[in-house]
Design an enzyme around this catalytic site. Structure first.
Site, short mmCIF file in Angstrom:
data_model
loop_
_atom_site.label_atom_id
_atom_site.label_comp_id
_atom_site.label_asym_id
_atom_site.label_seq_id
_atom_site.Cartn_x
_atom_site.Cartn_y
_atom_site.Cartn_z
N TYR A 226 73.59 6.53 2.10
CA TYR A 226 72.76 5.36 2.41
C TYR A 226 73.52 4.46 3.37
CZ TYR A 226 68.47 5.37 -0.24
OH TYR A 226 67.20 5.63 -0.66
N GLU B 29 71.86 1.43 4.87
CA GLU B 29 70.93 0.36 5.26
C GLU B 29 71.71 -0.75 5.98
OE1 GLU B 29 68.72 -0.81 1.78
OE2 GLU B 29 67.69 1.12 1.72
N ASP C 160 55.38 3.36 25.90
CA ASP C 160 55.68 4.43 24.95
C ASP C 160 56.03 5.64 25.81
OD1 ASP C 160 55.53 6.66 23.34
OD2 ASP C 160 53.74 6.02 22.25
N THR D 40 60.12 9.01 21.26
CA THR D 40 60.60 9.98 20.30
C THR D 40 61.81 10.64 20.93
OG1 THR D 40 59.11 11.63 21.19
CG2 THR D 40 58.38 10.48 19.22
N LYS E 100 60.95 15.48 22.23
CA LYS E 100 60.04 16.12 23.20
C LYS E 100 60.86 16.53 24.43
CE LYS E 100 55.92 13.76 21.50
NZ LYS E 100 56.28 12.55 20.74
N ARG F 253 63.98 15.49 15.64
CA ARG F 253 62.75 14.71 15.46
C ARG F 253 63.14 13.28 15.08
NH1 ARG F 253 59.05 18.41 15.75
NH2 ARG F 253 57.43 16.84 15.76
N1 DSN Z 1 51.85 14.23 18.51
C1 DSN Z 1 52.52 14.06 19.77
C2 DSN Z 1 51.93 14.88 20.85
O1 DSN Z 1 51.66 16.04 20.60
O2 DSN Z 1 51.76 14.41 21.96
C3 DSN Z 1 52.61 12.64 20.18
O3 DSN Z 1 53.40 11.97 19.29
#
Ligand code: DSN
Length: 415
Positions: A53, A55, A199, A225, A228, A234
């Site tokens: 933990y 925090e 975003d 994120t 990607k 993730r």
């Molecule tokens: N779910 C994602 C996508 O496939 O674009 C976006 O977060």
């Protein structure tokens, strides 16, 4: 043997992992939001960092024993700031949705007005969908692609912003293949006194490798994120200007999340280091070149692409002229070993469960080392699959050809 402990403890889970490894190796992963992270990132995620933990923030924790967690989290923070030229970064959000939640609540109160992109025009669920927290907690007005140019045009957005007076304007998309000119969005936000948020979940890796313009200094708050195009574990990150730094940290914890996932943060630190390398830059350049090659091949086979092409890692294929739905195309492609996802297209007449489009991306297949020649072959496979949709023999043939490409570009060969 990989996963030997899992094999001993839980043969059922082991079996699924083994089969998933084969699936990833023997198919073409073309979901635009997916990628193959490095073995180093995966080691971090399966590491002893999961036991703690932590925090709080580096140097300010609510638990003892955080010395090494502080070091790792600080590395991730410093690397995120350097890569994206941000004043401040919080690397604790567990996901992109969490990052967006934290961003909204760092600068807004529930019920405030946001201007964001409509889902079938490239937006994400967290950009104001009525079935998502965003649409339930905030008052969204939504903008769409310009009918003539099929692009998001800042002038159109300004007109809506003047009328709606949003407190926050959101740019950054899940299914929009064109570059975002952040400085034009800044001008729109300034004109109506709104906070500007981006975003960049889809394009973070391209930005890191200078294949797409940087959101800072134009934006106030930026979410991403890490799994990607950035090719990390993730997870999510929120970055902002100094003005919002304290509020972002407070909103992530204790406002919204509890203990950070320190094993994921270790993975983020590693991925952000990898993204600084010359090799990653070459990778991201190839992702974009590959998307161009695939888009060209598809268009020369008579497919319509929303916006007429791509500048990024993805393309959105409008299948209306091929008399096939996105749902049918997704199933057909899976039958030949190509994984993609059905996707709404602008003014889609089908429901979100059916759709008229398919979204294709090159990040994962580029991580396997594939180049433009393979993209042309894959474009041709996709075309043949649609044309011979009821011909089982043809589909078997295509599946074998897909398998040959997969074997020529082995995935995780040392596992
Ligand atoms: N779910 C994602 C996508 O496939 O674009 C976006 O977060």
């Amino acid at each position: 043997m990989l996963y030997s402990e899992i094999q001993k403890v839980d043969p059922e889970v082991y079996e699924s992992l083994k089969n998933e490894l084969q699936r990833q190796r023997n198919s073409l992963e073309m979901i635009a939001s997916e990628n193959f992270t490095s073995p180093a990132v995966m080691e971090a995620q399966g590491s002893i960092m999961t036991n703690k933990y932590a925090e709080g923030l580096p140097g300010k924790r609510y638990y003892g024993g955080c010395e090494f967690h502080d070091q790792v989290e600080q590395l991730a923070i410093d690397r995120a700031k350097a890569l994206f030229k941000a004043d401040h970064a919080n690397v604790q959000p567990h996901s992109g949705s969490n990052a967006n939640f934290a961003a909204y609540f760092s600068v807004l109160e529930a019920g405030d007005k946001i201007l964001g992109p409509l889902l079938p025009h490239g937006g994400h669920l967290t950009h104001g969908s009525p079935v998502n927290f965003s649409g339930r907690l905030f008052k969204f007005s939504q903008y769409t692609l310009n009918q003539d140019t099929q692009r998001f045009e800042p002038d159109d957005i300004l007109e809506i912003a003047r009328r709606e007076k949003p407190k926050l304007i959101l740019t950054g998309y899940s299914a929009y293949p064109r570059k975002i000119e952040f400085e034009k969005w800044r001008a729109v936000a300034d004109e109506v006194g709104a906070v500007l948020m981006a975003d960049i979940a889809h394009i973070a890796g391209l930005i890191a490798a200078e294949q797409h313009p940087q959101p800072f200094p134009h934006c106030d708050i930026v979410t991403t994120t890490t799994h990607k195009t950035l090719r990390g574990p993730r997870g999510g990150i929120v970055m902002c200007t100094e003005k919002y730094a304290k509020q972002v940290d407070k909103t992530v914890f204790p406002g919204f999340q509890g203990g950070p996932l320190m094993h994921a943060i270790a993975g983020k630190a590693i991925a952000l280091k990898e993204a600084q390398s010359a090799e990653f830059r070459k990778y991201a350049e190839q992702v974009v070149k590959n998307a161009h090659a695939l888009a060209d091949e598809l268009m020369s086979n008579g497919f319509n692409l929303v916006t007429g092409g791509t500048d990024s890692h993805l393309m959105l294929v409008n299948l209306e002229s091929k008399s096939i739905t996105g749902k049918e195309a997704e199933v057909l492609l899976e039958q030949v070993g190509i994984t993609a996802n059905k996707n709404m297209v602008p003014d889609d007449k089908q429901s979100p469960f059916v759709t008229s489009g398919i979204r294709l991306g090159t990040p994962a297949i580029t991580s396997r080392g594939m180049k433009a020649d393979q993209m042309r072959q894959i474009g041709e496979f996709i075309s043949r699959t649609m044309n011979y949709r009821n011909d089982e023999e043809q589909k078997r043939k295509i599946k074998n050809e897909v398998l040959e490409i997969c074997k020529a570009f082995p995935l995780y060969p040392d596992f």
